[in-house]
Design a protein around this motif. Structure first.
Motif, PDB file in Angstrom:
ATOM      1  N   ALA A  15       0.832  -1.203   0.000  1.00  0.00           N
ATOM      2  CA  ALA A  15       0.000   0.000   0.000  1.00  0.00           C
ATOM      3  C   ALA A  15       0.866   1.254   0.000  1.00  0.00           C
ATOM      4  O   ALA A  15       0.559   2.243  -0.679  1.00  0.00           O
ATOM      5  CB  ALA A  15      -0.926  -0.007   1.213  1.00  0.00           C
ATOM      6  N   GLY A  16       1.957   1.211   0.762  1.00  0.00           N
ATOM      7  CA  GLY A  16       2.873   2.346   0.776  1.00  0.00           C
ATOM      8  C   GLY A  16       3.499   2.580  -0.586  1.00  0.00           C
ATOM      9  O   GLY A  16       3.667   3.729  -1.021  1.00  0.00           O
ATOM     10  N   ARG A  19       0.898   4.167  -2.868  1.00  0.00           N
ATOM     11  CA  ARG A  19       0.763   5.604  -2.587  1.00  0.00           C
ATOM     12  C   ARG A  19       1.926   6.372  -3.206  1.00  0.00           C
ATOM     13  O   ARG A  19       1.740   7.428  -3.826  1.00  0.00           O
ATOM     14  CB  ARG A  19       0.712   5.834  -1.078  1.00  0.00           C
ATOM     15  CG  ARG A  19       0.551   7.299  -0.676  1.00  0.00           C
ATOM     16  CD  ARG A  19       0.363   7.410   0.842  1.00  0.00           C
ATOM     17  NE  ARG A  19       0.108   8.780   1.239  1.00  0.00           N
ATOM     18  CZ  ARG A  19       1.051   9.671   1.509  1.00  0.00           C
ATOM     19  NH1 ARG A  19       2.330   9.317   1.433  1.00  0.00           N
ATOM     20  NH2 ARG A  19       0.733  10.905   1.866  1.00  0.00           N
ATOM     21  N   ARG A  20       3.119   5.835  -3.050  1.00  0.00           N
ATOM     22  CA  ARG A  20       4.307   6.469  -3.621  1.00  0.00           C
ATOM     23  C   ARG A  20       4.203   6.544  -5.145  1.00  0.00           C
ATOM     24  O   ARG A  20       4.524   7.569  -5.754  1.00  0.00           O
ATOM     25  CB  ARG A  20       5.535   5.658  -3.210  1.00  0.00           C
ATOM     26  CG  ARG A  20       6.852   6.152  -3.764  1.00  0.00           C
ATOM     27  CD  ARG A  20       7.949   5.187  -3.366  1.00  0.00           C
ATOM     28  NE  ARG A  20       9.238   5.548  -3.922  1.00  0.00           N
ATOM     29  CZ  ARG A  20      10.289   4.757  -3.933  1.00  0.00           C
ATOM     30  NH1 ARG A  20      10.203   3.545  -3.399  1.00  0.00           N
ATOM     31  NH2 ARG A  20      11.427   5.150  -4.459  1.00  0.00           N
ATOM     32  N   ARG A  22       1.453   6.511  -6.956  1.00  0.00           N
ATOM     33  CA  ARG A  22       0.399   7.461  -7.342  1.00  0.00           C
ATOM     34  C   ARG A  22       0.922   8.885  -7.334  1.00  0.00           C
ATOM     35  O   ARG A  22       0.687   9.658  -8.275  1.00  0.00           O
ATOM     36  CB  ARG A  22      -0.800   7.334  -6.386  1.00  0.00           C
ATOM     37  CG  ARG A  22      -1.891   8.372  -6.654  1.00  0.00           C
ATOM     38  CD  ARG A  22      -3.067   8.219  -5.710  1.00  0.00           C
ATOM     39  NE  ARG A  22      -2.720   8.404  -4.312  1.00  0.00           N
ATOM     40  CZ  ARG A  22      -2.498   9.585  -3.735  1.00  0.00           C
ATOM     41  NH1 ARG A  22      -2.562  10.698  -4.456  1.00  0.00           N
ATOM     42  NH2 ARG A  22      -2.203   9.664  -2.448  1.00  0.00           N
ATOM     43  N   VAL A  29      -6.005  11.177  -5.459  1.00  0.00           N
ATOM     44  CA  VAL A  29      -6.795   9.965  -5.244  1.00  0.00           C
ATOM     45  C   VAL A  29      -8.008   9.958  -6.170  1.00  0.00           C
ATOM     46  O   VAL A  29      -8.350   8.938  -6.776  1.00  0.00           O
ATOM     47  CB  VAL A  29      -7.228   9.852  -3.769  1.00  0.00           C
ATOM     48  CG1 VAL A  29      -8.249   8.735  -3.594  1.00  0.00           C
ATOM     49  CG2 VAL A  29      -6.017   9.605  -2.877  1.00  0.00           C
ATOM     50  N   ILE A  48      -9.138   3.450  -2.396  1.00  0.00           N
ATOM     51  CA  ILE A  48      -7.722   3.798  -2.542  1.00  0.00           C
ATOM     52  C   ILE A  48      -7.207   4.451  -1.264  1.00  0.00           C
ATOM     53  O   ILE A  48      -6.118   4.121  -0.768  1.00  0.00           O
ATOM     54  CB  ILE A  48      -7.525   4.733  -3.753  1.00  0.00           C
ATOM     55  CG1 ILE A  48      -7.935   4.011  -5.042  1.00  0.00           C
ATOM     56  CG2 ILE A  48      -6.082   5.209  -3.841  1.00  0.00           C
ATOM     57  CD1 ILE A  48      -7.909   4.890  -6.281  1.00  0.00           C
ATOM     58  N   THR A  49      -7.989   5.362  -0.710  1.00  0.00           N
ATOM     59  CA  THR A  49      -7.589   6.042   0.529  1.00  0.00           C
ATOM     60  C   THR A  49      -7.464   5.055   1.682  1.00  0.00           C
ATOM     61  O   THR A  49      -6.485   5.083   2.445  1.00  0.00           O
ATOM     62  CB  THR A  49      -8.606   7.134   0.892  1.00  0.00           C
ATOM     63  OG1 THR A  49      -8.626   8.111  -0.144  1.00  0.00           O
ATOM     64  CG2 THR A  49      -8.236   7.800   2.208  1.00  0.00           C
ATOM     65  N   GLU A  52      -4.284   3.026   1.257  1.00  0.00           N
ATOM     66  CA  GLU A  52      -3.058   3.791   1.494  1.00  0.00           C
ATOM     67  C   GLU A  52      -2.867   4.149   2.963  1.00  0.00           C
ATOM     68  O   GLU A  52      -1.734   4.267   3.434  1.00  0.00           O
ATOM     69  CB  GLU A  52      -3.071   5.065   0.654  1.00  0.00           C
ATOM     70  CG  GLU A  52      -2.938   4.824  -0.841  1.00  0.00           C
ATOM     71  CD  GLU A  52      -2.834   6.111  -1.638  1.00  0.00           C
ATOM     72  OE1 GLU A  52      -2.670   6.033  -2.864  1.00  0.00           O
ATOM     73  OE2 GLU A  52      -2.909   7.204  -1.030  1.00  0.00           O
ATOM     74  N   THR A  53      -3.959   4.325   3.684  1.00  0.00           N
ATOM     75  CA  THR A  53      -3.860   4.731   5.089  1.00  0.00           C
ATOM     76  C   THR A  53      -3.853   3.552   6.055  1.00  0.00           C
ATOM     77  O   THR A  53      -3.730   3.746   7.265  1.00  0.00           O
ATOM     78  CB  THR A  53      -5.031   5.660   5.459  1.00  0.00           C
ATOM     79  OG1 THR A  53      -6.271   4.985   5.199  1.00  0.00           O
ATOM     80  CG2 THR A  53      -4.966   6.952   4.661  1.00  0.00           C
TER      81      THR A  53
END
Length: 213
Positions: A15-16, A19-20, A22, A29, A48-49, A52-53
């Motif tokens: 997930a990290g 995010r990177r 994206r 997002v 997606i949020t 990523e979180t």
């Protein structure tokens, strides 16, 4: 790390990386969500949020592949990034170099002996050998064309003659490389495998066109 901890930790690492990727692609997002919808797999911005979180602890394979496409990154580099930590826990309790993990995932781990014929690894190696043969044939064909172009443009008769002498050798080599490639493809078909389409430069019109080399 216990086996129960490994899966969510692995997901968090992926997930990290998503995010990177994206952010590197310059997408918000919302924009990423819209791009996924355009790719025929709508992924809500909230999904997606949440991923990523860390509020979501698993990654759907289909979503992962579409996000990789939207962010224009090879999926395997999101699983085992080579520019992050030098080692990665590829499986529960198995910390290995990131490159070894990536090679394992893509079937490129070094073997002490050839893989048994018909095994998944042997078939994978066969397709890789085909890719190498395509590259070789393309390179020699382009080199032969470039030699002929230079000979055609030469204004000095002596230089033109010298260049034409080398053209014949390069064209013969190119023809040999293409014949070997098509013979390789025939052997693949005899085993019930379907070779990937060839570039137009190498007779990409299909099996009937290949026989004209």
């Amino acid at each position: 790390m216990t086996s129960s901890d490994w899966s969510p930790a692995f997901t968090a690492r992926v997930a990290g990386q998503l995010r990177r990727a994206r952010k590197a692609a310059g997408l918000t997002v919302a924009a990423a969500s819209e791009a996924c919808a355009s790719a025929s797999l709508p992924i809500p911005a909230t999904t997606i949020t949440n991923l990523e979180t860390g509020r979501r602890t698993s990654v759907d394979l289909g979503e992962f592949l579409v996000l990789s496409q939207v962010y224009r990154v090879p999926p395997v580099t999101l699983l085992f990034p080579l520019d992050a930590e030098p080692t990665v826990e590829a499986l529960p309790g198995q910390n290995i170099p990131a490159w070894d993990a990536l090679a394992w995932f893509t079937g490129e781990t070094r073997l002490d002996h050839p893989a048994p014929e018909g095994s998944p690894r042997e078939v994978l190696d066969l397709f890789r050998a085909h890719s190498d043969a395509v590259t070789t044939a393309l390179t020699s064909a382009r080199m032969a064309r470039e030699r002929r172009r230079k000979a055609t443009l030469a204004t000095d008769a002596g230089r033109r003659a010298a260049l034409l002498d080398t053209v014949a050798a390069h064209e013969e080599l190119a023809g040999e490389d293409q014949r070997e490639l098509h013979a390789f493809r025939d052997r693949m078909r005899e085993r019930g495998l379907t070779p990937p389409p060839l570039p137009d430069e190498l007779g990409g019109g299909g099996p009937s066109a290949e026989g004209q080399v």
